[in-house]
Design a protein around this motif. Structure first.
Motif, PDB file in Angstrom:
ATOM      1  N   ALA A 114      25.837 -54.247   7.308  1.00  0.00           N
ATOM      2  CA  ALA A 114      24.572 -54.171   7.870  1.00  0.00           C
ATOM      3  C   ALA A 114      23.825 -55.705   7.934  1.00  0.00           C
ATOM      4  CB  ALA A 114      23.537 -53.290   7.279  1.00  0.00           C
ATOM      5  N   LEU A 115      23.842 -56.448   6.844  1.00  0.00           N
ATOM      6  CA  LEU A 115      23.407 -57.655   6.827  1.00  0.00           C
ATOM      7  C   LEU A 115      24.178 -58.824   7.761  1.00  0.00           C
ATOM      8  CD1 LEU A 115      22.438 -58.262   2.962  1.00  0.00           C
ATOM      9  CD2 LEU A 115      20.687 -57.979   4.932  1.00  0.00           C
ATOM     10  N   ARG A 116      25.408 -58.972   7.638  1.00  0.00           N
ATOM     11  CA  ARG A 116      26.203 -59.472   8.521  1.00  0.00           C
ATOM     12  C   ARG A 116      25.999 -58.985   9.887  1.00  0.00           C
ATOM     13  NH1 ARG A 116      30.396 -59.089   4.395  1.00  0.00           N
ATOM     14  NH2 ARG A 116      31.106 -57.051   5.173  1.00  0.00           N
ATOM     15  N   ARG A 117      25.821 -57.764  10.246  1.00  0.00           N
ATOM     16  CA  ARG A 117      25.503 -57.536  11.995  1.00  0.00           C
ATOM     17  C   ARG A 117      23.964 -58.183  12.177  1.00  0.00           C
ATOM     18  NH1 ARG A 117      26.790 -51.724  13.516  1.00  0.00           N
ATOM     19  NH2 ARG A 117      26.515 -52.424  15.633  1.00  0.00           N
ATOM     20  N   PHE A 118      23.301 -57.870  11.318  1.00  0.00           N
ATOM     21  CA  PHE A 118      21.849 -58.519  11.364  1.00  0.00           C
ATOM     22  C   PHE A 118      21.784 -59.865  11.767  1.00  0.00           C
ATOM     23  CE2 PHE A 118      19.693 -55.195   8.327  1.00  0.00           C
ATOM     24  CZ  PHE A 118      19.786 -54.312   9.106  1.00  0.00           C
ATOM     25  N   GLN A 166      24.332 -61.692  12.618  1.00  0.00           N
ATOM     26  CA  GLN A 166      25.036 -62.095  14.019  1.00  0.00           C
ATOM     27  C   GLN A 166      24.195 -61.615  15.325  1.00  0.00           C
ATOM     28  OE1 GLN A 166      28.803 -59.951  13.569  1.00  0.00           O
ATOM     29  NE2 GLN A 166      29.750 -61.555  12.471  1.00  0.00           N
ATOM     30  N   GLY A 167      23.127 -61.004  15.049  1.00  0.00           N
ATOM     31  CA  GLY A 167      22.530 -60.424  16.160  1.00  0.00           C
ATOM     32  C   GLY A 167      23.116 -59.397  16.989  1.00  0.00           C
ATOM     33  N   ASP A 168      23.923 -58.443  16.176  1.00  0.00           N
ATOM     34  CA  ASP A 168      24.692 -57.355  16.967  1.00  0.00           C
ATOM     35  C   ASP A 168      24.145 -55.924  17.159  1.00  0.00           C
ATOM     36  OD1 ASP A 168      27.032 -59.047  17.041  1.00  0.00           O
ATOM     37  OD2 ASP A 168      27.963 -57.820  15.337  1.00  0.00           O
ATOM     38  N   LEU A 169      22.825 -56.087  16.599  1.00  0.00           N
ATOM     39  CA  LEU A 169      21.827 -54.857  16.621  1.00  0.00           C
ATOM     40  C   LEU A 169      20.683 -54.935  17.275  1.00  0.00           C
ATOM     41  CD1 LEU A 169      22.371 -54.008  12.755  1.00  0.00           C
ATOM     42  CD2 LEU A 169      23.708 -53.107  14.683  1.00  0.00           C
ATOM     43  N   SER A 170      20.159 -53.887  18.013  1.00  0.00           N
ATOM     44  CA  SER A 170      19.051 -53.923  18.491  1.00  0.00           C
ATOM     45  C   SER A 170      17.890 -53.747  17.645  1.00  0.00           C
ATOM     46  CB  SER A 170      18.878 -52.603  19.719  1.00  0.00           C
ATOM     47  OG  SER A 170      18.827 -51.384  18.927  1.00  0.00           O
ATOM     48  N   GLU A 184      15.917 -51.102  12.330  1.00  0.00           N
ATOM     49  CA  GLU A 184      14.924 -50.605  11.711  1.00  0.00           C
ATOM     50  C   GLU A 184      15.721 -49.116  11.205  1.00  0.00           C
ATOM     51  OE1 GLU A 184      10.810 -48.157  12.639  1.00  0.00           O
ATOM     52  OE2 GLU A 184      11.175 -50.197  13.490  1.00  0.00           O
ATOM     53  N   ARG A 185      16.465 -48.283  11.918  1.00  0.00           N
ATOM     54  CA  ARG A 185      17.251 -47.103  11.393  1.00  0.00           C
ATOM     55  C   ARG A 185      18.124 -47.351  10.329  1.00  0.00           C
ATOM     56  NH1 ARG A 185      18.959 -45.418  16.750  1.00  0.00           N
ATOM     57  NH2 ARG A 185      21.137 -45.624  15.813  1.00  0.00           N
ATOM     58  N   ILE A 186      18.900 -48.539  10.256  1.00  0.00           N
ATOM     59  CA  ILE A 186      19.839 -48.969   9.150  1.00  0.00           C
ATOM     60  C   ILE A 186      19.117 -49.220   8.050  1.00  0.00           C
ATOM     61  CG2 ILE A 186      21.426 -50.590   8.365  1.00  0.00           C
ATOM     62  CD1 ILE A 186      22.685 -50.833  11.506  1.00  0.00           C
ATOM     63  N   GLY A 187      17.722 -50.130   8.132  1.00  0.00           N
ATOM     64  CA  GLY A 187      17.127 -50.174   7.069  1.00  0.00           C
ATOM     65  C   GLY A 187      16.247 -49.019   6.356  1.00  0.00           C
ATOM     66  N   THR A 213      17.475 -46.171   6.721  1.00  0.00           N
ATOM     67  CA  THR A 213      18.814 -45.326   5.946  1.00  0.00           C
ATOM     68  C   THR A 213      19.069 -45.676   4.455  1.00  0.00           C
ATOM     69  OG1 THR A 213      19.454 -44.583   8.126  1.00  0.00           O
ATOM     70  CG2 THR A 213      21.201 -44.431   6.389  1.00  0.00           C
ATOM     71  N   LEU A 214      19.048 -47.215   4.533  1.00  0.00           N
ATOM     72  CA  LEU A 214      19.746 -47.736   2.796  1.00  0.00           C
ATOM     73  C   LEU A 214      18.634 -47.725   2.439  1.00  0.00           C
ATOM     74  CD1 LEU A 214      21.574 -50.881   4.421  1.00  0.00           C
ATOM     75  CD2 LEU A 214      22.609 -48.931   3.524  1.00  0.00           C
ATOM     76  N   MET A 215      17.377 -47.544   2.699  1.00  0.00           N
ATOM     77  CA  MET A 215      16.101 -47.549   1.764  1.00  0.00           C
ATOM     78  C   MET A 215      16.215 -46.127   1.293  1.00  0.00           C
ATOM     79  SD  MET A 215      13.219 -49.932   3.180  1.00  0.00           S
ATOM     80  CE  MET A 215      12.158 -48.444   3.370  1.00  0.00           C
ATOM     81  N   LEU A 216      16.436 -45.174   1.986  1.00  0.00           N
ATOM     82  CA  LEU A 216      16.529 -43.637   1.540  1.00  0.00           C
ATOM     83  C   LEU A 216      17.564 -43.394   0.690  1.00  0.00           C
ATOM     84  CD1 LEU A 216      15.201 -41.855   4.974  1.00  0.00           C
ATOM     85  CD2 LEU A 216      14.126 -42.103   2.900  1.00  0.00           C
ATOM     86  N   LEU A 217      18.671 -43.856   1.203  1.00  0.00           N
ATOM     87  CA  LEU A 217      19.809 -43.844  -0.054  1.00  0.00           C
ATOM     88  C   LEU A 217      19.731 -44.445  -1.442  1.00  0.00           C
ATOM     89  CD1 LEU A 217      22.832 -42.991  -0.330  1.00  0.00           C
ATOM     90  CD2 LEU A 217      23.704 -45.005   0.734  1.00  0.00           C
ATOM     91  N   ASP A 218      19.048 -45.435  -1.347  1.00  0.00           N
ATOM     92  CA  ASP A 218      18.705 -46.262  -2.447  1.00  0.00           C
ATOM     93  C   ASP A 218      17.802 -45.071  -3.409  1.00  0.00           C
ATOM     94  OD1 ASP A 218      19.006 -48.541  -4.441  1.00  0.00           O
ATOM     95  OD2 ASP A 218      16.895 -48.873  -4.019  1.00  0.00           O
TER      96      ASP A 218
END
Length: 103
Positions: free
Chosen positions: A47-51, A53-57, A62-65, A67-72
């Motif tokens: 996810a950090l690599r994609r952030f 690289q600017g690959d994400l809207s 926001e959704r990935i962030g 999701t990762l916080m909830l998983l943690d």
């Protein structure tokens, strides 16, 4: 040292895994959480690599962030429920070193 008949140990002793009937549930949870933690860290790095690289809207970021916080959070809850510390999930692979990178 040979295990006694009918006895399985999963406690780490001298780098060996041995099974104990009283701790099999906790040890199984430890193994599962270790695998989940490894996958969580890999997903976070991707996810950090994609952030970067600017690959994400913005919505995807926001959704990935979230999701990762909830998983943690869930990982923390499960570790606490079974009396595990984060370092308990970092299996020692002998000459290869620890399974998980130290953060």
């Amino acid at each position: 040292m040979c295990p006694r008949p009918g006895r399985t140990d999963v406690s780490e002793r001298h780098g060996r895994i041995e099974f104990e009937p009283d701790t099999v549930e906790r040890d199984l949870i430890k193994l599962v959480l270790t695998v989940v933690e490894l996958l969580r860290q890999l997903m976070e790095r991707q996810a950090l690599r994609r952030f970067d690289q600017g690959d994400l809207s913005e919505d995807q970021e926001e959704r990935i962030g979230l999701t990762l916080m909830l998983l943690d959070d869930r990982m923390t809850e499960l570790r606490e429920r079974y009396g595990l510390r984060p370092e308990d999930l970092n299996l020692d692979l002998g000459p290869l070193g620890p399974l998980l990178p130290r953060e």
